[in-house]
Design a protein around this motif. Structure first.
Motif, PDB file in Angstrom:
ATOM      1  N   THR A   7       0.862  -1.182   0.000  1.00  0.00           N
ATOM      2  CA  THR A   7       0.000   0.000   0.000  1.00  0.00           C
ATOM      3  C   THR A   7       0.893   1.225   0.000  1.00  0.00           C
ATOM      4  OG1 THR A   7      -0.053  -0.110   2.405  1.00  0.00           O
ATOM      5  CG2 THR A   7      -1.877  -1.134   1.251  1.00  0.00           C
ATOM      6  N   PRO A   8       0.387   2.360  -0.522  1.00  0.00           N
ATOM      7  CA  PRO A   8       1.245   3.552  -0.568  1.00  0.00           C
ATOM      8  C   PRO A   8       1.758   3.905   0.823  1.00  0.00           C
ATOM      9  CG  PRO A   8      -0.879   3.956  -1.652  1.00  0.00           C
ATOM     10  CD  PRO A   8      -0.970   2.626  -1.007  1.00  0.00           C
ATOM     11  N   GLY A   9       3.043   4.207   0.906  1.00  0.00           N
ATOM     12  CA  GLY A   9       3.614   4.606   2.187  1.00  0.00           C
ATOM     13  C   GLY A   9       4.056   3.442   3.034  1.00  0.00           C
ATOM     14  N   ARG A  40       5.854   4.547   6.280  1.00  0.00           N
ATOM     15  CA  ARG A  40       6.916   5.536   6.303  1.00  0.00           C
ATOM     16  C   ARG A  40       6.523   6.706   7.217  1.00  0.00           C
ATOM     17  NH1 ARG A  40      10.542   5.031   2.272  1.00  0.00           N
ATOM     18  NH2 ARG A  40       9.069   3.794   1.081  1.00  0.00           N
ATOM     19  N   GLY A  41       7.451   7.140   8.056  1.00  0.00           N
ATOM     20  CA  GLY A  41       7.201   8.309   8.907  1.00  0.00           C
ATOM     21  C   GLY A  41       6.495   7.987  10.208  1.00  0.00           C
ATOM     22  N   GLN A  42       6.062   6.732  10.356  1.00  0.00           N
ATOM     23  CA  GLN A  42       5.418   6.378  11.623  1.00  0.00           C
ATOM     24  C   GLN A  42       6.457   6.265  12.737  1.00  0.00           C
ATOM     25  OE1 GLN A  42       3.084   2.821  10.974  1.00  0.00           O
ATOM     26  NE2 GLN A  42       1.166   3.982  11.082  1.00  0.00           N
ATOM     27  N   GLY A  70       7.092 -17.649   8.516  1.00  0.00           N
ATOM     28  CA  GLY A  70       6.531 -16.308   8.356  1.00  0.00           C
ATOM     29  C   GLY A  70       7.419 -15.465   7.462  1.00  0.00           C
ATOM     30  N   ARG A  71       6.914 -14.308   7.063  1.00  0.00           N
ATOM     31  CA  ARG A  71       7.635 -13.499   6.077  1.00  0.00           C
ATOM     32  C   ARG A  71       7.670 -12.021   6.451  1.00  0.00           C
ATOM     33  NH1 ARG A  71       5.638 -15.824   0.316  1.00  0.00           N
ATOM     34  NH2 ARG A  71       3.666 -14.843   0.832  1.00  0.00           N
ATOM     35  N   VAL A  72       8.728 -11.344   5.996  1.00  0.00           N
ATOM     36  CA  VAL A  72       8.860  -9.903   6.200  1.00  0.00           C
ATOM     37  C   VAL A  72       9.136  -9.251   4.853  1.00  0.00           C
ATOM     38  CG1 VAL A  72      10.175  -8.050   7.303  1.00  0.00           C
ATOM     39  CG2 VAL A  72       9.894 -10.228   8.495  1.00  0.00           C
ATOM     40  N   TRP A  73       8.349  -8.215   4.528  1.00  0.00           N
ATOM     41  CA  TRP A  73       8.628  -7.417   3.344  1.00  0.00           C
ATOM     42  C   TRP A  73       9.137  -6.050   3.760  1.00  0.00           C
ATOM     43  CZ3 TRP A  73       4.424 -10.620   3.726  1.00  0.00           C
ATOM     44  CH2 TRP A  73       4.228 -11.559   2.695  1.00  0.00           C
ATOM     45  N   PHE A  74      10.191  -5.575   3.074  1.00  0.00           N
ATOM     46  CA  PHE A  74      10.668  -4.211   3.281  1.00  0.00           C
ATOM     47  C   PHE A  74      10.573  -3.483   1.947  1.00  0.00           C
ATOM     48  CE2 PHE A  74      14.130  -1.025   3.353  1.00  0.00           C
ATOM     49  CZ  PHE A  74      13.678  -0.253   4.425  1.00  0.00           C
ATOM     50  N   GLU A  75       9.854  -2.402   1.896  1.00  0.00           N
ATOM     51  CA  GLU A  75       9.585  -1.655   0.663  1.00  0.00           C
ATOM     52  C   GLU A  75       9.106  -2.583  -0.447  1.00  0.00           C
ATOM     53  OE1 GLU A  75      13.368   0.464   0.262  1.00  0.00           O
ATOM     54  OE2 GLU A  75      12.342   2.266   0.990  1.00  0.00           O
ATOM     55  N   GLY A  76       8.227  -3.526  -0.077  1.00  0.00           N
ATOM     56  CA  GLY A  76       7.607  -4.393  -1.069  1.00  0.00           C
ATOM     57  C   GLY A  76       8.416  -5.620  -1.458  1.00  0.00           C
ATOM     58  N   THR A  77       9.655  -5.722  -0.963  1.00  0.00           N
ATOM     59  CA  THR A  77      10.487  -6.880  -1.299  1.00  0.00           C
ATOM     60  C   THR A  77      10.584  -7.814  -0.103  1.00  0.00           C
ATOM     61  OG1 THR A  77      11.814  -5.505  -2.745  1.00  0.00           O
ATOM     62  CG2 THR A  77      12.779  -7.598  -2.073  1.00  0.00           C
ATOM     63  N   GLU A  78      10.358  -9.094  -0.357  1.00  0.00           N
ATOM     64  CA  GLU A  78      10.486 -10.011   0.770  1.00  0.00           C
ATOM     65  C   GLU A  78      11.957 -10.192   1.133  1.00  0.00           C
ATOM     66  OE1 GLU A  78       8.904 -13.995   0.434  1.00  0.00           O
ATOM     67  OE2 GLU A  78       9.592 -14.407   2.476  1.00  0.00           O
ATOM     68  N   ALA A 206      12.319  14.226  13.501  1.00  0.00           N
ATOM     69  CA  ALA A 206      11.727  15.330  12.741  1.00  0.00           C
ATOM     70  C   ALA A 206      12.691  15.863  11.681  1.00  0.00           C
ATOM     71  CB  ALA A 206      11.313  16.446  13.705  1.00  0.00           C
ATOM     72  N   SER A 207      13.948  16.133  12.078  1.00  0.00           N
ATOM     73  CA  SER A 207      14.862  16.803  11.150  1.00  0.00           C
ATOM     74  C   SER A 207      15.366  15.867  10.048  1.00  0.00           C
ATOM     75  CB  SER A 207      16.039  17.411  11.917  1.00  0.00           C
ATOM     76  OG  SER A 207      16.830  16.383  12.469  1.00  0.00           O
ATOM     77  N   GLN A 208      15.515  14.589  10.323  1.00  0.00           N
ATOM     78  CA  GLN A 208      16.033  13.665   9.318  1.00  0.00           C
ATOM     79  C   GLN A 208      14.917  12.871   8.637  1.00  0.00           C
ATOM     80  OE1 GLN A 208      19.839  13.084   9.572  1.00  0.00           O
ATOM     81  NE2 GLN A 208      19.715  14.867  10.883  1.00  0.00           N
ATOM     82  N   GLY A 209      13.668  13.156   9.007  1.00  0.00           N
ATOM     83  CA  GLY A 209      12.549  12.443   8.414  1.00  0.00           C
ATOM     84  C   GLY A 209      12.599  10.945   8.624  1.00  0.00           C
ATOM     85  N   LEU A 210      12.956  10.516   9.835  1.00  0.00           N
ATOM     86  CA  LEU A 210      13.135   9.092  10.096  1.00  0.00           C
ATOM     87  C   LEU A 210      11.814   8.400  10.425  1.00  0.00           C
ATOM     88  CD1 LEU A 210      16.216   9.291  12.489  1.00  0.00           C
ATOM     89  CD2 LEU A 210      16.229   8.328  10.178  1.00  0.00           C
ATOM     90  N   THR A 211      11.739   7.132  10.080  1.00  0.00           N
ATOM     91  CA  THR A 211      10.716   6.250  10.621  1.00  0.00           C
ATOM     92  C   THR A 211      11.348   5.616  11.858  1.00  0.00           C
ATOM     93  OG1 THR A 211       9.913   5.820   8.397  1.00  0.00           O
ATOM     94  CG2 THR A 211       9.253   4.253  10.119  1.00  0.00           C
ATOM     95  N   LEU A 212      10.599   5.597  12.959  1.00  0.00           N
ATOM     96  CA  LEU A 212      11.200   5.198  14.230  1.00  0.00           C
ATOM     97  C   LEU A 212      10.517   3.962  14.797  1.00  0.00           C
ATOM     98  CD1 LEU A 212      13.215   6.102  16.540  1.00  0.00           C
ATOM     99  CD2 LEU A 212      11.264   7.287  17.557  1.00  0.00           C
ATOM    100  N   VAL A 213      11.314   3.009  15.265  1.00  0.00           N
ATOM    101  CA  VAL A 213      10.768   1.875  16.019  1.00  0.00           C
ATOM    102  C   VAL A 213      11.500   1.861  17.365  1.00  0.00           C
ATOM    103  CG1 VAL A 213      10.455  -0.627  16.125  1.00  0.00           C
ATOM    104  CG2 VAL A 213      10.349   0.554  13.911  1.00  0.00           C
TER     105      VAL A 213
END
Lengths: 270, 278
Positions: A7-9, A40-42, A70-78, A206-213
């Motif tokens: 899905t987008p994002g 992205r951005g969450q 089980g499986r993990v996709w990152f940016e649409g690639t498994e 905020a400044s680097q536009g990171l997605t944070l976990v």
């Protein structure tokens, strides 16, 4: 390789992630059929006690460990079944910061070499723009984490606990990642230093536009940093939602217990 | 007379005499609980080690530490060993530093008992299991037969607590006893500590960087900074009307629950610019 339509994002998708390992003769189910997505951005918080599977989950997301199923996709690639040599994008885009900067920083290396180490990695190097100037990037990230310019020439032991955690964060930022995964980033720090590192993480996201976990046993830390939250227990996600909603109206007794356990200043005992 | 009386305690280390504690005064009555807060390097642990007589050989100690009528400063190891366990015991941050990984934990607790009371092994076992149950370890019989690595961090720390309490000391010194634990386990261990101190009537010197944690066990608090006590009083007074700017900073940073998520948190530097707190 299995593709799927992201899905987008969408940055991460995990389906039915299970991880078993053997501890002596005992089989441990560290992660039990976990589904997760991350846009992205969450800013996602993963909360639970020791042994709840939260660190196992992020190690699988970062590609530091492989699931039993089980499986993990990152940016649409498994990524789950990719060989290490094809993990370059992941290695450059996802960086981790750990709990104890004392053990995660090599005491015999100068801070400058520690921070630029990811840039020298063969897998990561190919993902960076040609001619990336390591010294220039070192100066940039030192400034971003508010460490003095000459810090690069010194050794980890010359710094306080809070400063060492800044060094670890600077190293994570060096390859310009999209995702920063912080596993108990302030648990080993004094309360008085904790606020500074939390402020730094907030600013950097905020400044680097990171997605944070963020992984933590402390719901207060996650509440401060994250907008979304999953609560883990015995390898499963038992609750998830917007941080403020979970914080204000926890749906499970377990989440409530985690909240109640956070020490508050008690002005009269008994 | 106080149980513990510390007068003008000064500790420095090595040939260069690097100061760690610079003239500290406080006293503790029987059954009283006193919290010591401060950050790494403030001198709080060195103060506790001086009370236990556990400072390394390169430490230079001046001043006076009187515990149960006996001067600790300059006391020979034999005298100190008698005090430790009988009069004063200590719980450290990392339980594995206090436990022998090759010995069942029940035997380790019994050893502390035997060392100081010469009890026979039969009744010792009973006392040990009762003590393990008292610190909140359900299934104490099974725990007594376990090796340290077979226990969780919270269970291990409660075993250490049982070791510290089994000789009914007058004073228990706790140095960051829950810092390495999860919040849920921390809450459990603190509640248990509160309970067993109540039951035994022992005094407690409780060291932590976290005012919220200290307030679970103590009513009175000292604030240490750069080897000195900069403020003391009840938790309530420190919390509602802190006087020293550093204490104000500590109180502000301790209240993560009062902040608006995502907004800049107050730091100690906003209140006190006197040191390097990075």
């Amino acid at each position: 390789m299995a593709e799927h339509t992201a899905t987008p994002g969408e940055l991460y998708r995990a389906e039915a992630l299970t991880r078993r390992y053997r501890d002596g003769g005992r089989e441990v189910l560290a992660l039990d059929s976990v589904d997760l997505h991350l846009d992205r951005g969450q800013r996602l918080g993963i909360v639970g006690e020791s042994g709840s599977g939260k660190s196992t989950l992020v190690r699988l997301l970062a590609g530091l460990d492989r699931p039993t199923s089980g499986r993990v996709w990152f940016e649409g690639t498994e990524i789950t079944r990719l060989p290490e040599r094809d993990l370059g994008v992941l290695r450059a885009s996802v960086q981790m910061v750990f709990q104890d900067p004392r053990s995660s920083l090599n005491p015999r290396m100068r801070v400058g070499d520690i921070i630029t180490e990811p840039l020298r990695s063969r897998l990561v190097r190919r993902q960076l723009p040609a001619g990336t100037d390591h010294q220039h990037r070192l100066a940039e990230v030192l400034e971003a984490v508010d460490l003095p310019e000459d810090a690069g020439r010194r050794y980890p032991h010359e710094f306080s606990g809070g400063q060492r955690q800044r060094i670890a964060i600077a190293r994570a930022l060096a390859p310009k990642p999209e995702v920063l995964i912080a596993d108990e980033p302030v648990s080993a720090l004094d309360v008085s230093v904790r606020a500074q590192v939390l402020n730094l993480l907030t600013d950097l996201v905020a400044s680097q536009g990171l997605t944070l976990v963020v992984v933590s046993h402390d719901l207060m830390v996650v509440r401060h940093l994250c907008d979304r939250l999953v609560v883990m227990r015995q390898g499963r996600i038992v609750e998830e939602g917007a941080t403020e909603t979970v914080y204000e109206t926890p749906a499970t007794a377990y989440t409530r217990a985690l909240l109640d356990a956070v020490p508050r200043i008690r002005t009269s005992r008994g | 007379m106080s149980l513990l009386d510390v007068r003008d305690l000064q500790v420095d280390f090595g040939r260069r005499h690097i100061p760690a504690v610079r003239g500290v005064n406080f006293s503790l009555d029987a059954g009283q609980r006193l919290g010591v807060i401060g950050e790494s390097g403030s001198g709080k642990t060195v103060t506790a080690l001086a009370v236990m007589g556990l400072l390394p050989e390169n430490a230079h100690v001046a001043g006076s530490v009187v515990l149960d009528g006996q001067q600790i400063v300059g006391l020979a190891e034999r005298g100190l060993a008698r005090l430790r366990g009988n009069t004063v015991s200590m719980v450290f941050q990392e339980p594995m530093t206090a436990l022998d990984p090759t010995m069942r934990v029940g035997r380790q607790v019994a050893e502390v008992l035997r060392l100081h009371q010469g009890a026979e092994s039969g009744p010792a076992r009973e006392r040990v299991v009762a003590m393990l149950a008292e610190v909140g370890l359900s299934d104490a019989d099974r725990i007594a037969d376990a090796y340290p690595h077979q226990l969780s961090g919270g269970q291990r720390q409660r075993v250490v607590l049982a070791m510290a309490l089994i000789n009914s000391p007058s004073l228990v010194i706790c140095d960051e006893p829950t810092t390495a634990l999860d919040v849920t386990v921390q809450a459990l261990v603190l509640a248990k500590l509160d309970e067993v101190l109540d039951a035994s009537g022992a005094a407690c010197l409780f060291i932590s960087h976290d005012l919220a944690v200290v307030s679970q066990v103590c009513d009175q608090v000292l604030v240490m900074l750069d080897g000195r006590i900069v403020e003391s009083g009840t938790v309530e007074k420190l919390f509602t009307a802190p006087e020293h700017p550093y204490t104000r900073g500590l109180v502000a940073t301790a209240r993560l629950d009062l902040t608006v998520p995502g907004q800049r948190l107050p730091t100690v530097d906003d209140f006190y610019a006197g040191g390097d707190h990075g």
